[in-house]
Design an enzyme around this catalytic site. Structure first.
Site, PDB file in Angstrom:
ATOM      1  N   CYS A 194       3.128   1.339  13.854  1.00 32.42           N
ATOM      2  CA  CYS A 194       4.149   0.295  13.902  1.00 32.42           C
ATOM      3  C   CYS A 194       4.504  -0.156  12.494  1.00 32.42           C
ATOM      4  CB  CYS A 194       3.552  -0.862  14.687  1.00 32.42           C
ATOM      5  SG  CYS A 194       4.447  -2.370  14.517  1.00 32.42           S
ATOM      6  N   THR A 196       6.752  -2.980  12.220  1.00 33.72           N
ATOM      7  CA  THR A 196       7.465  -4.238  12.457  1.00 33.72           C
ATOM      8  C   THR A 196       7.185  -5.271  11.362  1.00 33.72           C
ATOM      9  OG1 THR A 196       7.456  -3.897  14.832  1.00 33.72           O
ATOM     10  CG2 THR A 196       7.736  -6.161  14.102  1.00 33.72           C
ATOM     11  N   MET A 295       6.771   4.632  19.189  1.00 37.05           N
ATOM     12  CA  MET A 295       7.804   4.863  20.193  1.00 37.05           C
ATOM     13  C   MET A 295       9.169   4.371  19.739  1.00 37.05           C
ATOM     14  SD  MET A 295       6.149   6.612  22.169  1.00 37.05           S
ATOM     15  CE  MET A 295       7.329   6.970  23.461  1.00 37.05           C
ATOM     16  N   GLU A 315      11.300   0.684  14.056  1.00 36.08           N
ATOM     17  CA  GLU A 315      10.116   0.003  13.529  1.00 36.08           C
ATOM     18  C   GLU A 315       8.866   0.799  13.865  1.00 36.08           C
ATOM     19  OE1 GLU A 315      10.458  -4.000  15.024  1.00 36.08           O
ATOM     20  OE2 GLU A 315      12.411  -4.177  14.075  1.00 36.08           O
TER      21      GLU A 315
HETATM   22  P1  5GP Z   1      -2.539   1.349  18.355  1.00 29.18           P
HETATM   23  O1  5GP Z   1      -3.655   1.360  19.333  1.00 29.18           O
HETATM   24  O2  5GP Z   1      -2.008   2.718  18.075  1.00 29.18           O
HETATM   25  O3  5GP Z   1      -2.876   0.595  17.116  1.00 29.18           O
HETATM   26  O4  5GP Z   1      -1.352   0.493  19.025  1.00 29.18           O
HETATM   27  C1  5GP Z   1      -0.683   0.908  20.187  1.00 29.18           C
HETATM   28  C2  5GP Z   1       0.495   0.007  20.430  1.00 29.18           C
HETATM   29  O5  5GP Z   1       1.435   0.037  19.355  1.00 29.18           O
HETATM   30  C3  5GP Z   1       1.361   0.392  21.621  1.00 29.18           C
HETATM   31  O6  5GP Z   1       0.769   0.091  22.849  1.00 29.18           O
HETATM   32  C4  5GP Z   1       2.648  -0.385  21.346  1.00 29.18           C
HETATM   33  O7  5GP Z   1       2.562  -1.722  21.776  1.00 29.18           O
HETATM   34  C5  5GP Z   1       2.722  -0.361  19.838  1.00 29.18           C
HETATM   35  N1  5GP Z   1       3.743   0.592  19.370  1.00 29.18           N
HETATM   36  C6  5GP Z   1       3.877   1.886  19.722  1.00 29.18           C
HETATM   37  N2  5GP Z   1       4.914   2.466  19.069  1.00 29.18           N
HETATM   38  C7  5GP Z   1       5.456   1.503  18.310  1.00 29.18           C
HETATM   39  C8  5GP Z   1       6.557   1.458  17.414  1.00 29.18           C
HETATM   40  O8  5GP Z   1       7.236   2.443  17.153  1.00 29.18           O
HETATM   41  N3  5GP Z   1       6.827   0.265  16.820  1.00 29.18           N
HETATM   42  C9  5GP Z   1       6.090  -0.859  17.080  1.00 29.18           C
HETATM   43  N4  5GP Z   1       6.450  -2.005  16.489  1.00 29.18           N
HETATM   44  N5  5GP Z   1       5.013  -0.844  17.904  1.00 29.18           N
HETATM   45  C10 5GP Z   1       4.706   0.316  18.501  1.00 29.18           C
END
Ligand code: 5GP
Length: 369
Positions: A194, A196, A295, A315
């Protein structure tokens, strides 16, 4: 403008305080629990959900469901729900298991809701008692339109389990619960893929978000799914001590066989020298990778969402993550870590992590690897 002076905490800002315990072995720590939801559904399992990213596949669900863990199937795989749950396939798949542990993910469009309703009708038509679990996922759950959409889904699915998000503050948790969510998905900007926080400056550290949002949700008889930012089993243990009811994880399950996408092989010249025909040469190493992506990255939008480019602004990031083999290895490591965490705080069940545990603030990021 108001400046809130209270420091908000993330995973690396806290540790779990060790406590005396009467537990004799890790095997006494039960990771499965029963959930009774606000709208009458009851289900059980190990409260860990693989994210609806490249990790949200039916292959992942097959392995996860055997461990009684959950998978939010990625939206771009939704057509496969109908393929798998067809009359012809009735003897091929353990349907009950797949439905018990799989979440059907939708965004905020009426078309997606219609497809979900069609899937429910399809299950009724082929004579299957449906028990669809629903995940309504958008990047920014802070709009009135989102709360109205959650109400709309709740009207169509009065008793089904509904997770909705993402948000990161208590007042929005309350709004979504009142609108019909059983669980709110908490996380603004913590995800591995992410960007953001970099692109917008908005976000909320996850441990504080979990403590504040679970308090709001539990007060209304609902719960939270802490989503994103966990990089190790220890972070997941901290999430449960911070009163999360469930967690959602992408990055830790990435790079596995069950994550969609091919393995790519790359060769590098390392700094290590090797003796080769009378001279020292730099050694070449070959490593295997899988592409993992956010995503809302441009990569995801090109791959899955042509015509839906406003789903999330860009983002998200794309990365080649090292290939990890079967996801079972990651699961074993994660569940082993959680059981062990239970013995450090005297919690004989994952449900008691919040009750038994204390988090301490630390002023230095502990060694992660
Ligand atoms: P991780 O376990 O990889 O740290 O976080 C997973 C979460 O990241 C997902 O469930 C979703 O809420 C968030 N996420 C996935 N893709 C994106 C993205 O492209 N941008 C943002 N801002 N959040 C994402």
């Amino acid at each position: 403008m108001i400046l809130d002076h209270e420091i908000k905490l993330d995973f690396s800002d806290v540790l779990i305080r060790p406590k005396r315990s009467t537990l004799e072995s890790r095997s006494q720590v039960k990771l499965e629990r029963v959930f009774k939801t606000l709208h009458g559904a009851e289900f059980s399992g190990v409260p860990i959900i693989a994210a609806n990213m490249a990790t949200g596949t039916f292959e992942m669900l097959d392995v996860f469901s055997q461990e009684k863990m959950f998978v939010a199937i990625a939206k771009h795989n939704n057509k496969k729900w109908l393929e798998i749950f067809s009359k012809e396939n009735i003897s091929l798949y353990p349907w009950g298991r797949m439905l018990n542990y799989g979440f059907y993910t939708i965004g905020m469009s009426d078309q997606e809701l219609q497809e979900l309703i069609q899937f429910k009708q399809h299950l009724i038509k082929i004579g299957y008692k449906y028990d669809i679990k629903i995940c309504i996922d958008i990047a920014n759950g802070y709009t009135q339109r989102f709360a109205s959409f959650v109400s709309k889904v709740r009207k169509e699915f009065p008793e089904n389990v509904i997770i909705a998000g993402n948000v990161a503050t208590p007042e929005m948790v309350q709004e979504l619960v009142i609108a019909g969510a059983d669980y709110c998905k908490i996380g603004l900007g913590p995800g591995a893929m992410c960007s953001t926080r970099l692109k917008t400056g908005a976000g909320y550290p996850q441990i504080s978000a979990a403590i504040e949002c679970s308090d709001a949700a539990h007060g209304l008889g609902a719960g939270i799914v802490l989503d994103g930012g966990m990089r190790s089993p220890g972070d997941v243990a901290k999430a449960f001590v911070a009163n999360s009811d469930m967690v959602m994880i992408g990055g830790m399950f990435s790079g596995t066989d069950e994550q969609e996408g091919d393995i790519v092989e790359k060769s590098f010249e390392s700094n290590e020298l090797e003796w080769d025909n009378g001279v020292y040469k730099k050694k070449t190493i070959t490593k295997q990778y899988k592409v993992f992506y956010g995503m809302s990255s441009e990569y995801a939008q090109e791959k899955h969402m042509s015509g839906m480019k406003n789903y999330r602004t860009s983002e998200g990031r794309v990365e080649e993550v090292e290939y990890k083999g079967p996801v079972q290895n990651v699961i074993d490591d994660l569940l082993g870590g959680l059981r062990s965490a239970g013995t450090y705080i005297g919690a004989n069940s994952i449900k008691n992590f919040g009750k038994c545990g204390t988090l301490i603030r630390v002023n230095r990021q502990h060694d992660r690897f």
